[in-house]
Design a protein around this motif. Structure first.
Motif, mmCIF file in Angstrom:
data_model
loop_
_atom_site.group_PDB
_atom_site.id
_atom_site.type_symbol
_atom_site.label_atom_id
_atom_site.label_comp_id
_atom_site.label_asym_id
_atom_site.label_seq_id
_atom_site.Cartn_x
_atom_site.Cartn_y
_atom_site.Cartn_z
ATOM 1 N N LEU A 14 7.757 -10.421 20.672
ATOM 2 C CA LEU A 14 8.287 -10.676 19.252
ATOM 3 C C LEU A 14 7.027 -10.225 18.461
ATOM 4 N N ASN A 15 7.336 -9.178 17.501
ATOM 5 C CA ASN A 15 6.280 -8.822 16.617
ATOM 6 C C ASN A 15 6.847 -8.959 15.189
ATOM 7 N N ILE A 16 6.000 -9.216 14.438
ATOM 8 C CA ILE A 16 6.568 -9.235 12.758
ATOM 9 C C ILE A 16 5.369 -8.426 12.106
ATOM 10 N N LYS A 17 5.726 -7.585 11.371
ATOM 11 C CA LYS A 17 4.926 -6.964 10.437
ATOM 12 C C LYS A 17 5.330 -6.461 9.368
ATOM 13 N N GLY A 18 4.565 -6.126 8.335
ATOM 14 C CA GLY A 18 5.013 -6.044 6.802
ATOM 15 C C GLY A 18 4.049 -4.884 6.207
ATOM 16 N N TYR A 19 4.676 -4.093 5.293
ATOM 17 C CA TYR A 19 3.704 -3.088 4.403
ATOM 18 C C TYR A 19 3.845 -3.058 2.916
ATOM 19 N N LYS A 20 2.762 -3.220 2.403
ATOM 20 C CA LYS A 20 3.003 -2.892 0.852
ATOM 21 C C LYS A 20 2.687 -1.428 0.634
ATOM 22 N N GLU A 21 3.445 -0.579 -0.098
ATOM 23 C CA GLU A 21 3.103 0.477 -0.178
ATOM 24 C C GLU A 21 2.335 0.852 -1.595
ATOM 25 N N PHE A 22 1.586 2.153 -1.577
ATOM 26 C CA PHE A 22 1.042 2.656 -2.805
ATOM 27 C C PHE A 22 0.747 4.189 -2.571
ATOM 28 N N ARG A 72 6.558 18.390 -2.724
ATOM 29 C CA ARG A 72 5.735 17.512 -1.863
ATOM 30 C C ARG A 72 5.577 16.189 -2.242
ATOM 31 N N SER A 73 5.532 15.307 -1.247
ATOM 32 C CA SER A 73 5.585 13.942 -1.276
ATOM 33 C C SER A 73 4.358 13.420 -0.546
ATOM 34 N N ARG A 74 4.145 12.075 -0.798
ATOM 35 C CA ARG A 74 3.092 11.228 -0.363
ATOM 36 C C ARG A 74 3.395 9.769 -0.444
ATOM 37 N N ILE A 75 2.961 8.949 0.606
ATOM 38 C CA ILE A 75 3.053 7.540 0.547
ATOM 39 C C ILE A 75 1.977 7.094 1.381
ATOM 40 N N ALA A 76 1.625 5.699 1.215
ATOM 41 C CA ALA A 76 0.668 4.891 2.161
ATOM 42 C C ALA A 76 1.135 3.530 2.175
ATOM 43 N N GLY A 77 0.685 2.847 3.128
ATOM 44 C CA GLY A 77 1.186 1.480 3.242
ATOM 45 C C GLY A 77 0.025 0.774 4.139
ATOM 46 N N VAL A 78 0.096 -0.599 4.090
ATOM 47 C CA VAL A 78 -0.937 -1.352 4.544
ATOM 48 C C VAL A 78 -0.397 -2.773 4.794
ATOM 49 N N GLY A 79 -0.527 -3.640 5.792
ATOM 50 C CA GLY A 79 -0.094 -4.947 5.716
ATOM 51 C C GLY A 79 -0.538 -5.651 7.140
ATOM 52 N N PRO A 80 -0.079 -6.942 7.243
ATOM 53 C CA PRO A 80 -0.416 -7.957 8.288
ATOM 54 C C PRO A 80 0.518 -7.852 9.580
ATOM 55 N N GLN A 81 0.197 -7.971 10.877
ATOM 56 C CA GLN A 81 1.122 -8.293 11.846
ATOM 57 C C GLN A 81 0.775 -9.227 12.769
ATOM 58 N N VAL A 82 1.602 -9.911 13.283
ATOM 59 C CA VAL A 82 1.549 -11.208 14.315
ATOM 60 C C VAL A 82 2.379 -10.852 15.547
ATOM 61 N N GLY A 83 2.004 -11.257 16.497
ATOM 62 C CA GLY A 83 2.780 -10.922 17.949
ATOM 63 C C GLY A 83 2.762 -11.861 18.890
ATOM 64 N N ASN A 108 6.259 11.830 -5.709
ATOM 65 C CA ASN A 108 7.438 12.242 -5.649
ATOM 66 C C ASN A 108 8.449 11.476 -4.475
ATOM 67 N N ARG A 109 8.273 10.189 -4.556
ATOM 68 C CA ARG A 109 9.332 9.210 -3.693
ATOM 69 C C ARG A 109 9.000 7.896 -4.316
ATOM 70 N N PRO A 110 9.929 7.052 -4.320
ATOM 71 C CA PRO A 110 9.773 5.617 -4.394
ATOM 72 C C PRO A 110 8.812 5.005 -3.573
ATOM 73 N N GLU A 111 8.338 3.665 -4.175
ATOM 74 C CA GLU A 111 7.482 3.111 -3.343
ATOM 75 C C GLU A 111 7.881 1.564 -3.328
ATOM 76 N N GLY A 112 7.510 0.563 -2.672
ATOM 77 C CA GLY A 112 7.994 -0.771 -2.483
ATOM 78 C C GLY A 112 7.094 -1.667 -1.298
#
Length: 334
Positions: free
Chosen positions: A292-300, A269-280, A304-308
């Motif tokens: 036009l929308n730009i958004k980004g996430y930093k994972e943590f 079983r795996s888990r991941i979370a992420g959060v970041g900013p957005q502008v539209g 049981n999975r990679p993160e980035g």
């Protein structure tokens, strides 16, 4: 008060409710899941303007796992995986009123194409875990699976509700012997619902979407990934009638075990979370509305999975909503 937002609807923001694709580091078999976290975002449940729209999304991701982390893939174990993806998601959406339900419906068909780079520190096979490859990497440029999606949305003043269903048609580039793929190799279904609070007078918005993914068995490996739970959210404010600033995030948790002959690591079983900013940004495109929308996430919090991290750049063209007093609303408002 931002008067222009009274007519914004989701017609110019439809791309925030779009798009999922397999990428080089998710969950389940081989570290790959059907659901792409971040798929839904701000204003996800706001009904759109009837007519045809088109969305194109550029998605970039870079991820890696711990050096000794193991992932099942095609009857072997890959150790220390990493990846980078540059993908384009694209497709039309048709939006229409559903008078009997007092709702707005939409149907989308999405395609995927791009380049995926994947690497492993080692690959193991056999009952004793014998090493058969060390530090190998692959790159693939091709097309991915096809994703149909259906939604129903209701508006009641500042409150908006959505239900949705989508699936995976596994026609993309996939080979269980490869490290890099753009398809997941099996069918999948995903169902869920969401809510958006949107006040056009203040420009404030808050959205959340919950869903569950059921994965069918991979016919090439006889591996069946477990059920995934996911929650995507967005919060934003229109600081002007055409400029949006905010935050986005997601949580994904596998809630049932992987099964099949290749599930040598058990439930995995795996888990991941992420959060970041957005502008539209909203702007006219002829007699249509552009977004036009730009958004980004930093994972943590990966398990049981990679993160980035990952970045989305979305461009959408859709019918412009009617000006106040020029057309009847497409749903009843109470």
């Amino acid at each position: 008060m931002l008067p222009h937002l009274k007519t914004i609807g989701a017609g110019g923001l439809c791309a925030l409710t779009l798009l999922l694709a397999p990428h080089s580091a998710c969950a389940d078999e081989g570290g790959i899941s059907f659901w792409l976290p971040g798929n839904f975002g701000s204003l996800a449940a706001v009904p759109g303007t009837p007519g045809w729209s088109w969305a194109t999304v550029y998605y970039h991701t870079e991820v890696s796992s711990a050096a000794g982390a193991r992932f099942p893939r095609g009857g072997r174990l890959d150790v220390g995986v990493g990846g980078q993806g540059d993908l384009a998601f694209f497709g039309p959406t048709y939006t229409f009123a559903v008078p009997g339900l007092g709702a707005v419906g939409s149907v989308s068909v999405l395609g995927i194409g791009g380049r995926n780079n994947a690497s492993v520190a080692a690959s193991l096979t056999g009952p004793l875990g014998n090493t058969i490859n060390l530090s190998r990497s692959e790159a693939l440029t091709d097309i991915g699976d096809v994703i149909p999606q259906v939604t129903l949305k209701w508006n009641r003043g500042v409150n908006n509700i959505m239900i949705y269903g989508m699936g995976d048609i596994p026609v993309g580039a996939y080979d269980p012997k490869r490290l890099a793929n753009l398809g997941i190799g099996h069918g999948a279904m995903d169902f869920g619902g969401g809510y958006t609070y949107f006040n056009p007078q203040t420009g404030n918005e808050l959205s959340g979407v919950v869903g569950f993914t059921y994965n069918f068995k991979n016919p090439d490996t006889q591996y069946q990934s477990g059920v995934d739970f996911h929650f995507d959210w967005g919060a934003s404010r229109f600081v002007t009638p055409n400029v949006q600033l905010g935050l986005v995030g997601y949580v994904m948790q596998q809630i049932s075990d992987d099964t099949g002959p290749g599930a040598t690591l058990g439930g995995f079983r795996s888990r991941i979370a992420g959060v970041g900013p957005q502008v539209g940004f909203m702007f006219p495109v002829g007699d249509m509305q552009g977004y036009l929308n730009i958004k980004g996430y930093k994972e943590f919090a990966a398990e049981n999975r990679p993160e980035g991290w990952n970045t989305w750049v979305t461009f959408a063209i859709s019918p412009a909503p009617p000006e106040p007093g020029t057309a009847k609303p497409i749903v009843r408002k109470y």
